[in-house]
Enzyme design. Structure first.
Site, short mmCIF file in Angstrom:
data_model
loop_
_atom_site.label_atom_id
_atom_site.label_comp_id
_atom_site.label_asym_id
_atom_site.label_seq_id
_atom_site.Cartn_x
_atom_site.Cartn_y
_atom_site.Cartn_z
N TRP A 286 0.80 -1.23 0.00
CA TRP A 286 0.00 0.00 0.00
C TRP A 286 0.83 1.27 0.00
O TRP A 286 0.31 2.34 -0.31
CB TRP A 286 -0.92 0.02 1.24
N ASN A 287 2.11 1.21 0.35
CA ASN A 287 2.84 2.46 0.58
C ASN A 287 3.23 3.19 -0.70
O ASN A 287 3.23 4.42 -0.75
CB ASN A 287 4.07 2.22 1.46
N SER B 110 6.83 -7.16 4.09
CA SER B 110 7.64 -7.41 5.29
C SER B 110 8.56 -8.60 5.10
O SER B 110 8.29 -9.51 4.31
CB SER B 110 6.73 -7.65 6.49
N CYS C 223 10.24 1.57 2.46
CA CYS C 223 11.18 0.51 2.85
C CYS C 223 12.62 1.03 2.89
O CYS C 223 13.42 0.54 3.68
CB CYS C 223 11.09 -0.66 1.88
N GLU D 94 11.40 -7.47 -2.39
CA GLU D 94 12.00 -6.37 -1.65
C GLU D 94 11.28 -6.30 -0.31
O GLU D 94 10.06 -6.16 -0.25
CB GLU D 94 11.84 -5.04 -2.38
#
Length: 517
Positions: free
Chosen positions: A157-158, A233, A288, A254
């Protein structure tokens, strides 16, 4: 500048890869700035995902039959459409994530740049190439790159624009179909890009957006696609890698990062302060590759901390669809709860808050001030765990050696940053940092936006790479075709076996004297 309209959501919703979407259960999609419902999205099943994969597999055969240059033309048109539709793409990215518009723009530009990179360079990377054979002149060897089939993308979502399509365009240029499960918070970003891909001429079945829970749709992707690209994650990545291993399919990811910045004694403090703010608070720290640990030489640590805290305290928080905000909101209640918990834990155990540290409900439900901590110790949750929010800690160090040692003292290894007095000094520090990307005089964008270079993590921060040659060729199977001419490998015609066996070792040793051997 208004948020997306109901008509816009309806148009995009029609692109969901679910046959009877209108009759399905739905889940709300919230505007992050206000926490209120903007629209709903149908919830797919595992069967929907399997149907999308089957259709993508059929369509992929015709797509793979096109030349790489023909496929690249579609992606090049897509890049142009992204630029043309930048305003509406920024609107939907802001609406679903709450990010400041400057970072929504950064995301849109990244999509266009990455698509253009693979449209331009993909055909060359995919071209057949000749390599040296066993016996020069007698062995002709050609290497080809064939598409894997259907690529599964599980995106977060980021960065819901960038991470929904940047991996997909490489896979598409390579001749694959793509089935994507976007995060349930941000499905419309993936659908907005799907609309532009279809307008560019991509067959609809080749990029199928299937929204739904990870435990259902994500697991179906793991069970039915030929390669999986995941961003999320480290814990989830480890589980998915194990599942991919059981099926013997390729997997790239990633994952998380607890990324360090090193500021040496003779660094330009003003430059480092501004760079640290961008590195730590881009996208409200929900990145991230953002910086969460800053190691500053004690000779300048006090001055750096004072100037950094003052800079951060002046940052403007706002939930507006324009460029007036330095930082927007967090994306959800879960994110702001985590950021607050990390700060409260640190303060309770003796950390000091130099700037920020509080919720801002006056601005919206998910707003949290950009926060600078000091005196953070290893018994605090935020010391070694990724906050994934607008929280950064400053650690004074006695030397660059100590800074490098502490920066590398982590299981993560995604990104790092260096500010030093000279390029030579910064380069020397960068080479000692164990991270997939290291930025000098910048927090993350210099490496990330250099799309010709590989990007990914070491340690528990990732498997494989996106961008660069690796970011395309991982979606292919290398095939070697070797043709033997004139003379056999077993023995030359008319040469007795005993003589051939005697001279073969000498002949093989002599090959090293040939050019390029």
């Amino acid at each position: 500048m208004p948020k997306p309209t109901a008509d816009y959501f309806a148009r995009l919703g029609a692109l969901v890869a679910i046959d009877d979407a209108a009759s399905r259960p739905t889940r709300p999609v919230l505007e992050a700035f206000s926490g209120t419902e903007m629209s709903t999205i149908p919830v797919a099943t595992a069967e929907d995902l399997e149907t999308a994969v089957d259709r993508a597999r059929q369509a992929q055969q015709g797509w793979a039959a096109r030349t790489p240059a023909e496929r690249a033309q579609v992606i090049d048109k897509f890049s142009a459409l992204v630029y043309r539709n930048a305003e509406s793409l920024m609107d939907i990215a802001q609406a679903e994530t709450g990010k400041a518009r400057i970072y929504a723009q950064e995301e849109v530009l990244d999509v266009a740049i990455t698509a253009r990179h693979y449209a331009t360079n993909g055909p060359k990377l995919l071209a057949d190439r000749k390599v040296k054979g066993m016996l020069p002149g007698a062995t002709s060897v050609r290497v080809r790159h064939l598409p894997k089939g259907v690529i599964g993308v599980i995106s977060p979502w980021n960065y819901p624009l960038t991470l929904a399509v940047s991996d997909a365009v490489a896979a598409l240029v390579a001749g694959n179909g793509v089935v994507i499960k976007p995060d349930s918070q941000t499905p419309y970003c993936a659908l907005a890009l799907a609309e532009l891909l279809y307008q560019a001429g991509l067959p609809r079945e080749l990029y199928a957006v299937v929204p739904g829970p990870g435990g259902v749709v994500g697991q179906a992707i793991m069970a039915s696609t030929d390669y999986v690209m995941f961003t999320g994650s480290s814990a989830t990545g480890a589980t998915l890698a194990e599942q991919a291993g059981r099926r013997l399919i390729g997997f790239s990811a990633e994952l998380g990062g607890k990324n360090p910045m090193v500021v040496t004694a003779n660094a330009d403090i003003a430059n480092a302060v501004q760079g640290a703010a961008r590195a730590a608070f881009s996208n409200s720290g929900q990145l991230c590759i953002s910086i969460e640990r800053i190691y500053v030489d004690k000779q300048i640590a006090d001055e750096f901390a004072e100037r950094f805290a003052a800079f951060v305290s002046m940052m403007k928080l706002s939930g507006t669809y324009d460029f007036t905000a330095d930082m927007g909101s967090l994306a959800s209640a879960a994110q702001i709860d985590t950021a607050e918990a990390h700060v409260q834990d640190a303060v309770a155990k003796g950390a000091k808050v130099l700037a920020g540290g509080k919720r801002r409900p006056d601005l919206g439900p998910f707003f949290f001030e950009p926060t600078v901590l000091t005196d953070v110790t290893d018994d605090m949750v935020c010391y070694g765990n990724e906050t994934f929010g607008p929280v950064v800690s400053i650690y004074p160090v006695d030397s660059t050696d100590e800074a490098v040692k502490l920066a590398n003292d982590t299981e993560y290894g995604l990104n790092a940053s260096v500010f030093a007095g000279s390029s030579a000094e910064a380069q020397a520090v960068a080479e000692r940092l164990r991270a997939g990307t290291v930025n000098i005089n910048e927090g993350y964008a210099a490496a990330w936006a250099s799309t010709a270079a590989p990007m990914g993590g070491m340690g528990i921060s990732g498997v494989g790479r996106r961008h660069g040659e690796e970011g395309l060729l991982k979606y292919t199977e290398a095939q070697t075709i070797a043709e033997q001419r004139f003379i056999g490998i077993d023995r030359a015609p008319l040469v007795p076996k005993n003589i051939y066996r005697a001279i073969t070792p000498t002949a093989v040793r002599a090959l090293k004297y040939l050019p390029g051997r």
